[in-house]
Motif scaffolding. Structure first.
Motif, PDB file in Angstrom:
ATOM      1  N   THR A 244       0.871  -1.246  -0.181  1.00  0.00           N
ATOM      2  CA  THR A 244      -0.022   0.107   0.101  1.00  0.00           C
ATOM      3  C   THR A 244       0.813   1.341  -0.138  1.00  0.00           C
ATOM      4  OG1 THR A 244      -0.365   0.327   2.411  1.00  0.00           O
ATOM      5  CG2 THR A 244      -1.738  -1.258   1.379  1.00  0.00           C
ATOM      6  N   GLY A 245       0.282   2.407  -0.754  1.00  0.00           N
ATOM      7  CA  GLY A 245       1.158   3.598  -0.578  1.00  0.00           C
ATOM      8  C   GLY A 245       2.283   3.435  -1.483  1.00  0.00           C
ATOM      9  N   ALA A 246       2.412   2.767  -2.535  1.00  0.00           N
ATOM     10  CA  ALA A 246       3.635   2.217  -3.344  1.00  0.00           C
ATOM     11  C   ALA A 246       4.527   3.229  -4.063  1.00  0.00           C
ATOM     12  CB  ALA A 246       3.493   1.249  -4.347  1.00  0.00           C
ATOM     13  N   SER A 247       3.917   4.497  -4.127  1.00  0.00           N
ATOM     14  CA  SER A 247       4.856   5.401  -4.619  1.00  0.00           C
ATOM     15  C   SER A 247       5.433   6.123  -3.648  1.00  0.00           C
ATOM     16  CB  SER A 247       3.798   6.569  -5.481  1.00  0.00           C
ATOM     17  OG  SER A 247       3.052   6.989  -4.532  1.00  0.00           O
ATOM     18  N   GLY A 248       5.528   5.771  -2.443  1.00  0.00           N
ATOM     19  CA  GLY A 248       6.214   6.798  -1.386  1.00  0.00           C
ATOM     20  C   GLY A 248       7.596   6.308  -1.537  1.00  0.00           C
ATOM     21  N   TYR A 249       8.327   6.995  -0.570  1.00  0.00           N
ATOM     22  CA  TYR A 249      10.045   6.830  -0.393  1.00  0.00           C
ATOM     23  C   TYR A 249      10.404   5.386  -0.185  1.00  0.00           C
ATOM     24  CZ  TYR A 249      14.555   7.875   1.797  1.00  0.00           C
ATOM     25  OH  TYR A 249      15.650   7.744   2.158  1.00  0.00           O
ATOM     26  N   ILE A 250       9.624   5.062   1.079  1.00  0.00           N
ATOM     27  CA  ILE A 250      10.106   3.729   1.552  1.00  0.00           C
ATOM     28  C   ILE A 250       9.700   2.672   0.744  1.00  0.00           C
ATOM     29  CG2 ILE A 250       9.767   2.034   3.527  1.00  0.00           C
ATOM     30  CD1 ILE A 250       9.986   4.379   5.398  1.00  0.00           C
ATOM     31  N   ALA A 251       8.338   2.786   0.133  1.00  0.00           N
ATOM     32  CA  ALA A 251       7.527   1.467  -0.339  1.00  0.00           C
ATOM     33  C   ALA A 251       8.135   1.586  -1.913  1.00  0.00           C
ATOM     34  CB  ALA A 251       6.000   1.921  -0.694  1.00  0.00           C
ATOM     35  N   SER A 252       8.799   2.684  -2.384  1.00  0.00           N
ATOM     36  CA  SER A 252       9.261   2.368  -3.681  1.00  0.00           C
ATOM     37  C   SER A 252      10.440   1.418  -3.647  1.00  0.00           C
ATOM     38  CB  SER A 252       9.822   3.871  -4.553  1.00  0.00           C
ATOM     39  OG  SER A 252       8.497   4.686  -4.463  1.00  0.00           O
ATOM     40  N   TRP A 253      11.273   1.398  -2.595  1.00  0.00           N
ATOM     41  CA  TRP A 253      12.234   0.524  -2.437  1.00  0.00           C
ATOM     42  C   TRP A 253      11.902  -0.748  -2.033  1.00  0.00           C
ATOM     43  CZ3 TRP A 253      17.270   0.314  -3.540  1.00  0.00           C
ATOM     44  CH2 TRP A 253      18.119   1.625  -3.920  1.00  0.00           C
ATOM     45  N   LEU A 254      10.888  -0.972  -1.243  1.00  0.00           N
ATOM     46  CA  LEU A 254      10.226  -2.279  -1.046  1.00  0.00           C
ATOM     47  C   LEU A 254       9.739  -2.877  -2.359  1.00  0.00           C
ATOM     48  CD1 LEU A 254       9.076  -4.158   1.046  1.00  0.00           C
ATOM     49  CD2 LEU A 254       7.052  -2.756   1.529  1.00  0.00           C
ATOM     50  N   VAL A 255       8.995  -2.223  -3.349  1.00  0.00           N
ATOM     51  CA  VAL A 255       8.724  -2.566  -4.448  1.00  0.00           C
ATOM     52  C   VAL A 255       9.806  -3.111  -5.325  1.00  0.00           C
ATOM     53  CG1 VAL A 255       7.536  -2.135  -6.664  1.00  0.00           C
ATOM     54  CG2 VAL A 255       6.547  -1.133  -4.435  1.00  0.00           C
ATOM     55  N   LYS A 256      10.821  -2.284  -5.434  1.00  0.00           N
ATOM     56  CA  LYS A 256      12.039  -2.564  -6.074  1.00  0.00           C
ATOM     57  C   LYS A 256      12.719  -3.820  -5.697  1.00  0.00           C
ATOM     58  CE  LYS A 256      16.699  -0.740  -6.925  1.00  0.00           C
ATOM     59  NZ  LYS A 256      16.874  -0.668  -8.399  1.00  0.00           N
ATOM     60  N   LEU A 257      12.748  -3.988  -4.398  1.00  0.00           N
ATOM     61  CA  LEU A 257      13.435  -5.265  -3.847  1.00  0.00           C
ATOM     62  C   LEU A 257      12.443  -6.321  -3.934  1.00  0.00           C
ATOM     63  CD1 LEU A 257      15.448  -4.144  -0.712  1.00  0.00           C
ATOM     64  CD2 LEU A 257      16.023  -3.907  -2.858  1.00  0.00           C
ATOM     65  N   LEU A 258      11.222  -6.223  -3.760  1.00  0.00           N
ATOM     66  CA  LEU A 258      10.162  -7.463  -4.150  1.00  0.00           C
ATOM     67  C   LEU A 258      10.464  -7.977  -5.437  1.00  0.00           C
ATOM     68  CD1 LEU A 258       7.330  -6.134  -1.932  1.00  0.00           C
ATOM     69  CD2 LEU A 258       8.472  -7.986  -1.466  1.00  0.00           C
ATOM     70  N   LEU A 259      10.438  -6.895  -6.429  1.00  0.00           N
ATOM     71  CA  LEU A 259      10.532  -7.446  -7.904  1.00  0.00           C
ATOM     72  C   LEU A 259      11.972  -8.024  -8.169  1.00  0.00           C
ATOM     73  CD1 LEU A 259       9.236  -4.029  -9.589  1.00  0.00           C
ATOM     74  CD2 LEU A 259       8.190  -6.427  -9.717  1.00  0.00           C
ATOM     75  N   ALA A 260      12.953  -7.777  -7.553  1.00  0.00           N
ATOM     76  CA  ALA A 260      14.216  -8.276  -7.641  1.00  0.00           C
ATOM     77  C   ALA A 260      14.228  -9.717  -7.196  1.00  0.00           C
ATOM     78  CB  ALA A 260      15.301  -7.342  -6.976  1.00  0.00           C
ATOM     79  N   ARG A 261      13.510  -9.910  -6.111  1.00  0.00           N
ATOM     80  CA  ARG A 261      13.358 -11.188  -5.546  1.00  0.00           C
ATOM     81  C   ARG A 261      12.074 -12.271  -6.333  1.00  0.00           C
ATOM     82  NH1 ARG A 261      16.100 -10.289  -0.506  1.00  0.00           N
ATOM     83  NH2 ARG A 261      15.060 -12.073   0.821  1.00  0.00           N
ATOM     84  N   GLY A 262      11.714 -11.574  -7.423  1.00  0.00           N
ATOM     85  CA  GLY A 262      11.037 -12.439  -8.260  1.00  0.00           C
ATOM     86  C   GLY A 262       9.223 -12.363  -7.869  1.00  0.00           C
TER      87      GLY A 262
ATOM     88  N   HIS B 297      11.118  -5.171   6.055  1.00  0.00           N
ATOM     89  CA  HIS B 297       9.851  -5.478   5.648  1.00  0.00           C
ATOM     90  C   HIS B 297       9.857  -6.930   4.900  1.00  0.00           C
ATOM     91  CE1 HIS B 297       8.928  -1.416   6.167  1.00  0.00           C
ATOM     92  NE2 HIS B 297       7.646  -1.523   6.118  1.00  0.00           N
ATOM     93  N   ILE B 298      10.629  -7.007   4.115  1.00  0.00           N
ATOM     94  CA  ILE B 298      10.399  -8.562   3.213  1.00  0.00           C
ATOM     95  C   ILE B 298      10.840  -9.550   4.257  1.00  0.00           C
ATOM     96  CG2 ILE B 298      11.366  -9.862   1.328  1.00  0.00           C
ATOM     97  CD1 ILE B 298      11.913  -7.090  -0.134  1.00  0.00           C
ATOM     98  N   LEU B 299      11.869  -9.406   5.103  1.00  0.00           N
ATOM     99  CA  LEU B 299      12.292 -10.511   5.729  1.00  0.00           C
ATOM    100  C   LEU B 299      11.453 -10.882   6.990  1.00  0.00           C
ATOM    101  CD1 LEU B 299      16.175  -9.533   6.357  1.00  0.00           C
ATOM    102  CD2 LEU B 299      15.082 -11.413   4.892  1.00  0.00           C
ATOM    103  N   ALA B 300      10.497  -9.576   7.377  1.00  0.00           N
ATOM    104  CA  ALA B 300       9.582  -9.999   8.247  1.00  0.00           C
ATOM    105  C   ALA B 300       8.449 -10.791   7.563  1.00  0.00           C
ATOM    106  CB  ALA B 300       8.858  -8.425   8.485  1.00  0.00           C
ATOM    107  N   TYR B 301       8.267 -10.817   6.455  1.00  0.00           N
ATOM    108  CA  TYR B 301       7.438 -11.809   5.737  1.00  0.00           C
ATOM    109  C   TYR B 301       8.012 -13.383   5.533  1.00  0.00           C
ATOM    110  CZ  TYR B 301       5.038 -14.012   1.390  1.00  0.00           C
ATOM    111  OH  TYR B 301       4.560 -14.711   0.589  1.00  0.00           O
ATOM    112  N   GLU B 302       9.090 -13.209   4.840  1.00  0.00           N
ATOM    113  CA  GLU B 302       9.783 -14.471   4.551  1.00  0.00           C
ATOM    114  C   GLU B 302      10.429 -15.396   5.827  1.00  0.00           C
ATOM    115  OE1 GLU B 302      12.908 -13.222   1.892  1.00  0.00           O
ATOM    116  OE2 GLU B 302      11.542 -12.894   0.245  1.00  0.00           O
ATOM    117  N   VAL B 303      10.786 -14.737   6.598  1.00  0.00           N
ATOM    118  CA  VAL B 303      11.203 -15.367   7.917  1.00  0.00           C
ATOM    119  C   VAL B 303      10.069 -15.830   8.589  1.00  0.00           C
ATOM    120  CG1 VAL B 303      12.577 -15.552  10.025  1.00  0.00           C
ATOM    121  CG2 VAL B 303      13.460 -14.218   7.879  1.00  0.00           C
ATOM    122  N   PRO B 304       9.721 -17.392   8.612  1.00  0.00           N
ATOM    123  CA  PRO B 304       8.364 -17.721   9.690  1.00  0.00           C
ATOM    124  C   PRO B 304       8.409 -17.400  10.742  1.00  0.00           C
ATOM    125  CG  PRO B 304       9.683 -19.573   8.050  1.00  0.00           C
ATOM    126  CD  PRO B 304      10.588 -18.363   8.048  1.00  0.00           C
TER     127      PRO B 304
END
Ligand SMILES: NC(=O)c1ccc[n+]([C@@H]2O[C@H](COP(=O)([O-])OP(=O)(O)OC[C@H]3O[C@@H](n4cnc5c(N)ncnc54)[C@H](OP(=O)(O)O)[C@@H]3O)[C@@H](O)[C@H]2O)c1
Length: 329
Positions: free
Chosen positions: A16-34, A241-248
């Protein structure tokens, strides 16, 4: 596909709020992980909010934009349905407010509940919420160099209200409401609680935390404020953010502070990096410097993160501000 890219292959997540400063980096790293990213923005027709997202590697095939607004009930349903995880970052972050309730408190608190209701409808298993050190450190306890702030600390809404710290109050109330909702409705929630986030900008517009550094170096003031803040790099925040999801085993809250530093120390680092840059050398008030304190890194390190040093973050911010045309050096 690289091994990093394989992690998210075939999985859709929502930001959510993907165009923001933090979220743009989050989207970039998520796309890079497939991952496939279902990203919400307020205005899908505004190029300032969307072009930098469309330009990311992998966006052409795996980025889908949805229009959603925090105070519009159900507007996140479409983006969230079909996602395995929701990263809720959208929340207003600015200080110059006329109507704190309408501009900050309602979008933060009611907006978070609106997003969480959509998560409930879609039976999302884990939600990662971007909270803040604002929801952690603002209470009556002293903050001095010997004190270590950690995830057991909570900000006190009454104190924030008394001091008219409206953004701090918005994050404190929003996190509290989110915990209550997740407990009542039985889904897993993790919060990421960063302090002042700096580092390179992906979006073309200036965000509030990068502006803190810009104001110290653009000649707009002959003095520096008597503040001590925690600082953290945006790339670390996005990855957390991503590790908070990926690490069970990820759970609860994660404070994110590489170092707490007074503005005078930030200026010392800037002067060492850019000796020719004219920076203010006087504090705005005559009182003693607001003391620094410590913030525990134990929990965030348990996710496997090594935090980028403050000096690097400051250099990356200044280089990015130059590149984006906010600063002529
Ligand atoms: N940067 C920091 O130092 C810092 C530190 C701790 C926590 N945080 C938190 O991190 C998150 C992102 O902040 P940021 O620094 O990346 O700020 P930002 O660049 O200003 O991003 C804020 C995002 O929230 C969206 N938003 C605001 N009001 C909205 C509304 N009513 N409906 C839908 N979307 C709305 C904005 O959309 P528009 O682009 O359409 O305005 C934008 O995408 C926030 O939750 C913030 O509290 C930031």
């Amino acid at each position: 596909m690289s091994s990093a890219a394989a992690i998210g292959a075939g999985k859709a997540v929502c930001v959510t709020g993907a165009s923001g400063y933090i979220a743009s980096w989050l989207v970039k790293l998520l796309l890079a992980r497939g991952y496939t990213v279902r990203a919400t923005v307020r205005d899908t027709d505004d190029p300032k909010k969307t072009l930098h997202l469309h330009a990311l590697d992998g966006a052409k095939d795996r980025l889908h934009l949805f229009k959603a607004s925090l105070l519009e009930e159900g507007s996140f349903d479409a983006a969230i349905a079909g996602s395995e995880c929701v990263f809720h970052t959208a929340s207003p972050f600015y200080h110059n407010v006329k109507d704190p309730k309408a501009e900050l408190l309602d979008p933060a608190v009611e907006g978070t509940l609106n997003v969480l209701r959509s998560c409930k409808k879609a039976s999302i298993k884990r939600v990662v919420v971007t909270s803040s050190m604002a929801a952690v450190a603002y209470n009556e306890k002293p903050r001095t160099p010997d004190v270590v702030v950690d995830e057991t600390w909570f900000s006190h809404p009454e104190l924030c209200e008394k001091n008219q710290q409206w953004y701090v109050l918005s994050k404190t109330l929003a996190e509290d409401a989110a915990w209550k909702f997740s407990k009542d409705n039985g889904f897993e929630m993790v919060t990421i609680n960063p302090a002042m986030v700096i580092g390179p900008l992906l979006q073309p517009t200036l965000n509030t935390s990068a502006e803190v550094i810009l104001k110290l170096i653009n000649g707009s003031s002959s003095t520096y404020p008597n503040f001590s803040f925690g600082w953290i790099n945006v790339k670390d925040v996005a990855l957390a953010h991503i590790l908070a999801y990926e690490v069970p085993s990820a759970n609860g809250r994660y404070c994110m502070v590489e170092r707490v530093a007074h503005h005078s120390e930030i200026l010392k680092i800037i002067h060492e990096l850019y000796p020719n840059l004219p920076v203010p050398d006087k504090c705005a008030d005559d009182g003693p410097f607001v003391p620094t304190y410590q913030v525990s890194k134990d929990k965030i390190r348990s996710l496997g993160l090594q935090l980028i040093p403050l000096e690097t973050s400051i250099k990356e911010t200044i280089e990015s501000l130059k590149e984006k045309g906010f600063l002529s050096l």
